[in-house]
Motif scaffolding. Structure first.
Motif: not given
Ligand code: PSU
Ligand code: MN
Length: 330
Positions: A150, A158, A279
């Motif tokens: 990400h 992430d 998440g």
């Protein structure tokens, strides 16, 4: 790994035991069990794209359509999900409907033991689908876009578990690169570190999902499904455990208008930041923001991407089955 045929229920296979956990049962749909037993081509499909990647009601329609694209090629689709603690390889109509319409959890590979232990249900991500497909003996898998690193990974850490799983799973995944919601350069670096073989299908540039070209060069280019199969076979001969990623770009006239794309992406990323999305919600959130921000255009493109990838995966699976057959005959 011969499936035990039962007349009253879907056939079940028992892959060899791993560690001391005992063996695990998988429920293969009758068409999948027959195709695998007969050495005929099978392509695995993930279910998170149905439950979390596409809006309702288009998601169920799309799930049917992807399967039909394979059947039209003489390839058996194996959509994978966990339902009531059972690992399903190939879904019947009721199961597909449950994935598309129930509020089912998004299950990555780490969630599988918990779902099995508690009798839970989950729609499988690329990571979880790849793991289960491999256990069932399926070599080819089609998705839309792989998960990756990400954009804020340097502060959030992430990175999709899809990457780590591909480092440990000898399967061939067809994907339109990774989404531009991700850091594409960082994702390619991680794929290199993790030892995943990345092939451009009739391209030397990594695609960016809705866009044909991410601007990142690829080292390797293939022109046919047969060539992919040669690479898979060479990987096996080397006892490699990593995946082959086939990057299949949209044709330029199929891509999302780059200007529409860029402004929608800015809006989606800003919304995720403002709302503190974290998440496993991040990817579904950004995908649905993109659909909103493009007035549904990103959805049409998304469907075209998966259609293309499924068709190419079917071609690779056919070439693979042919090769296996040939090896047996000689
Ligand atoms: N690509 C799509 N639609 C999706 C996904 C990928 O076109 O819904 C899903 C896949 O299941 C992929 C997951 O494995 O998003 C990645 O999520 P995360 O970034 O949380 O690992
Ligand atoms: Mn994540």
């Amino acid at each position: 790994m011969a499936p035990e045929q039962r007349t009253d229920a879907a056939p079940v296979v028992r892959p060899p035991a791993v560690g001391h956990g005992g063996s695990i049962e998988m429920t293969l749909s009758p068409p999948v069990a027959e195709a695998l037993a007969g050495g005929r081509p099978v392509v695995a499909l993930e279910s998170t794209i149905i439950s979390h990647g596409l809006p309702r009601p288009q998601n169920l329609e799309a799930a049917h359509h992807f399967e039909q694209v394979l059947r039209d090629q003489g390839v058996t689709p194996a959509t994978i999900a966990v339902l009531d603690g059972q690992l399903h390889i190939g879904l019947d109509e009721d199961a597909l409907k449950r994935v598309a319409t129930d509020d089912i959890t998004k299950a990555s590979v780490r969630d599988l033991p918990m779902l099995i232990a508690t009798g839970g249900s989950g729609a499988t991500t690329v990571a979880a689908t790849a793991h289960l497909a491999r256990l069932a003996g399926i070599r080819v898998f089609a998705t839309g876009g792989l998960g990756g690193v990400h954009r804020l990974a340097s502060s959030t850490y992430d990175e999709s578990a899809d990457l780590m799983t591909l480092a440990q799973t000898p399967i061939t995944v067809v994907s339109a690169g990774v989404k531009s919601i991700l850091d594409i350069g960082a994702t390619l670096e991680r794929l290199e570190t993790l030892g995943v073989t990345v092939l451009g299908y009739r391209t030397s540039r990594f695609p960016a999902f809705w866009l044909t070209d991410s601007g990142h060069d690829l080292d390797w280019r293939v022109e046919s499904g047969h060539q992919v199969v040669e690479v898979m076979a060479a990987g096996d001969a080397l006892t490699r455990t990593q995946a082959v990623l086939v990057a299949n770009p949209l044709a330029i006239d199929q891509q999302l208008d780059p200007e529409v794309h860029d402004s929608a992406l800015d809006a989606a990323l800003a919304a995720a930041r403002d709302q503190g999305v974290r998440g496993k919600q991040v990817t579904p959130f950004l995908l649905s923001e993109m659909v909103q921000a493009t007035g549904g255009r990103s959805l049409d493109v998304n469907l075209q991407i998966v259609r293309n990838n499924v068709a190419l995966a079917g071609e690779i699976a056919r070439a693979w089955a042919e090769r296996e057959q040939h090896m047996q005959d000689t």
